[in-house]
Design a protein around this motif. Structure first.
Motif, PDB file in Angstrom:
ATOM      1  N   TYR A  63     101.513  56.972  17.694  1.00 59.57           N
ATOM      2  CA  TYR A  63     100.171  56.604  17.255  1.00 59.57           C
ATOM      3  C   TYR A  63     100.121  56.684  15.731  1.00 59.57           C
ATOM      4  O   TYR A  63     100.388  57.745  15.147  1.00 59.57           O
ATOM      5  N   SER A  64      99.774  55.576  15.091  1.00 58.94           N
ATOM      6  CA  SER A  64      99.805  55.515  13.628  1.00 58.94           C
ATOM      7  C   SER A  64      98.768  56.428  12.982  1.00 58.94           C
ATOM      8  O   SER A  64      98.906  56.808  11.811  1.00 58.94           O
ATOM      9  N   GLY A  65      97.737  56.792  13.741  1.00 54.86           N
ATOM     10  CA  GLY A  65      96.701  57.648  13.183  1.00 54.86           C
ATOM     11  C   GLY A  65      96.993  59.133  13.258  1.00 54.86           C
ATOM     12  O   GLY A  65      96.197  59.957  12.776  1.00 54.86           O
ATOM     13  N   ALA A  66      98.118  59.515  13.849  1.00 55.44           N
ATOM     14  CA  ALA A  66      98.470  60.933  13.949  1.00 55.44           C
ATOM     15  C   ALA A  66      98.830  61.490  12.574  1.00 55.44           C
ATOM     16  O   ALA A  66      99.402  60.800  11.735  1.00 55.44           O
ATOM     17  N   LYS A  67      98.488  62.751  12.353  1.00 57.98           N
ATOM     18  CA  LYS A  67      98.817  63.438  11.115  1.00 57.98           C
ATOM     19  C   LYS A  67      99.663  64.671  11.415  1.00 57.98           C
ATOM     20  O   LYS A  67      99.666  65.172  12.538  1.00 57.98           O
ATOM     21  N   LEU A  81     102.964  70.709  13.486  1.00 54.45           N
ATOM     22  CA  LEU A  81     101.815  70.454  14.346  1.00 54.45           C
ATOM     23  C   LEU A  81     101.429  68.988  14.184  1.00 54.45           C
ATOM     24  O   LEU A  81     101.174  68.533  13.063  1.00 54.45           O
ATOM     25  N   ARG A  82     101.377  68.262  15.284  1.00 52.63           N
ATOM     26  CA  ARG A  82     101.007  66.839  15.255  1.00 52.63           C
ATOM     27  C   ARG A  82      99.553  66.725  15.712  1.00 52.63           C
ATOM     28  O   ARG A  82      99.213  67.123  16.828  1.00 52.63           O
ATOM     29  N   ASP A 112     101.930  60.658  22.399  1.00 56.58           N
ATOM     30  CA  ASP A 112     100.768  60.326  21.575  1.00 56.58           C
ATOM     31  C   ASP A 112      99.674  59.636  22.391  1.00 56.58           C
ATOM     32  O   ASP A 112      98.485  59.949  22.237  1.00 56.58           O
ATOM     33  N   ASN A 113     100.036  58.674  23.235  1.00 58.37           N
ATOM     34  CA  ASN A 113      99.022  57.951  23.999  1.00 58.37           C
ATOM     35  C   ASN A 113      98.288  58.863  24.967  1.00 58.37           C
ATOM     36  O   ASN A 113      97.074  58.749  25.166  1.00 58.37           O
ATOM     37  N   LEU A 305     102.054  62.009  32.774  1.00 58.00           N
ATOM     38  CA  LEU A 305     102.630  61.657  31.481  1.00 58.00           C
ATOM     39  C   LEU A 305     103.302  60.289  31.479  1.00 58.00           C
ATOM     40  O   LEU A 305     103.239  59.559  30.494  1.00 58.00           O
ATOM     41  N   ILE A 306     103.982  59.964  32.571  1.00 58.63           N
ATOM     42  CA  ILE A 306     104.704  58.694  32.672  1.00 58.63           C
ATOM     43  C   ILE A 306     103.804  57.717  33.408  1.00 58.63           C
ATOM     44  O   ILE A 306     103.528  57.894  34.594  1.00 58.63           O
ATOM     45  N   PRO A 307     103.304  56.680  32.749  1.00 59.67           N
ATOM     46  CA  PRO A 307     102.315  55.784  33.368  1.00 59.67           C
ATOM     47  C   PRO A 307     102.804  55.194  34.687  1.00 59.67           C
ATOM     48  O   PRO A 307     103.874  54.583  34.752  1.00 59.67           O
TER      49      PRO A 307
END
Length: 328
Positions: A63-67, A81-82, A112-113, A305-307
């Motif tokens: 996810y590009s918005g993760a910090k 820490l993500r 992330d998702n 976790l695994i769709p």
């Protein structure tokens, strides 16, 4: 007075169970088509292949918005820490301990998702901990990192940096075990965990490092096999005998459990770790704590976790419903 204790086997029609069995067979075929982590020259090689999507693996979607922030562990090690923020103003922090491999494999970047879904559904900041892994860092390294991350999240500095107070501890598989162990360790260090922590969400965890009957008798290989789990534990706790692993500081099933926050134990009924959730959920309630055990027919290890379609949605719904109730 007996605390609120609910053990629920979810309903499923024969047609739905047939569909889940077909999906589980596909998952087993996928797992058999990949190399076992202990079959390669090193665990590091296996981790690299998984991260890069090689040899049949799918690299995790990021996810590009993760910090990312780094905090100091007790020995000076820097813990990553993500952080994934919700789309609306956060009501608190969910501290997450990742799954994917029995204290041996996995990363805070793996899901992330999944964490973005929980962050938005609960309007909470998801913070995943990059705890150290065996065999390079066997027990108690992962446990110490997990506890140090929780103590940081509870501190004024942690609340300022993360932007919200700690409310939930959550994890899956080995991560679920860490979430529970951390709350026990905090209590033993004098923290009033019932007032500080709204709830714990532990999905298909392992609580007995000497193994429960469901693990020892398990014959299938959907994500986790009996042999694979035993090899994980032997790698993570290499210097401890089976008798030493019965210590409550190693296997939480043997710990004194009083004074705990409400907890959800979620597990599929085709999971080798089924007994761990049933046994711990029962003991949690007997010790005077609110406990909810949810068992999903036809579900295998890591099904949230695994769709995998409807069964994944059902598990995620159970997590959100439980957490929403206690966040109020």
């Amino acid at each position: 007075m007996m605390p609120n204790f609910n053990i629920k086997v979810k309903s499923a029609t024969p047609l739905l169970l047939d569909a889940r069995e077909a999906t589980m067979k596909n998952v087993e075929a996928m797992c058999r088509g990949q190399p076992a982590w202990y079959s390669l020259s090193s665990v590091a090689e296996y981790r690299q292949k998984r991260a890069e999507g090689l040899d049949g693996f799918v690299s995790p979607a990021l996810y590009s918005g993760a910090k990312t922030v780094y905090i100091a562990a007790r020995d000076g090690h820097q813990i990553e820490l993500r952080i994934i923020q919700p789309s609306k103003e956060s009501k608190g922090v969910l501290l997450h301990f990742h799954a994917e491999g029995g204290f041996v494999i996995g990363s805070c970047k793996s899901y992330d998702n999944y964490l973005l879904h929980l962050a938005n559904a609960l309007q909470i900041t998801a913070v995943s901990v990059e705890y150290r892994l065996a065999p390079e860092n066997p027990y108690p390294a992962a446990h110490h990192d997990a506890l140090d991350a929780a103590r940081f999240a509870l501190s004024p500095e942690g609340e300022r940096i993360l932007g919200s107070p700690l409310k939930i501890l959550a994890g899956e598989s080995a991560g679920g075990s860490l979430a529970t162990w951390v709350v026990l360790a905090l209590r033993d260090q004098g923290v009033d965990v019932r007032s500080k922590i709204a709830c714990i969400m532990s999905s298909y965890p392992i609580y007995d490092m000497t193994y429960t009957p469901s693990l020892l008798r398990h014959k299938r290989e959907a994500v986790l096999s009996s042999e694979g789990m035993i090899k994980f534990v032997d790698t993570a706790f290499p210097h401890l005998s089976l008798e030493e692993r019965k210590d409550g500081n190693v296997s939480s099933l043997y710990a004194e459990l009083s004074g705990m926050p409400p907890a959800l134990f979620l597990c599929g009924m085709e999971d080798p770790l089924l007994d761990d959730s049933v046994f711990m959920g029962s003991k949690w309630a007997i010790a005077g704590n609110e406990s909810e055990v949810i068992l999903v027919p036809g579900a295998w290890h890591a099904f949230t976790l695994i769709p995998a379609g409807e069964i994944t949605d059902e598990g995620l719904g159970d997590l959100v419903q439980f957490a929403s109730k206690h966040l109020k």
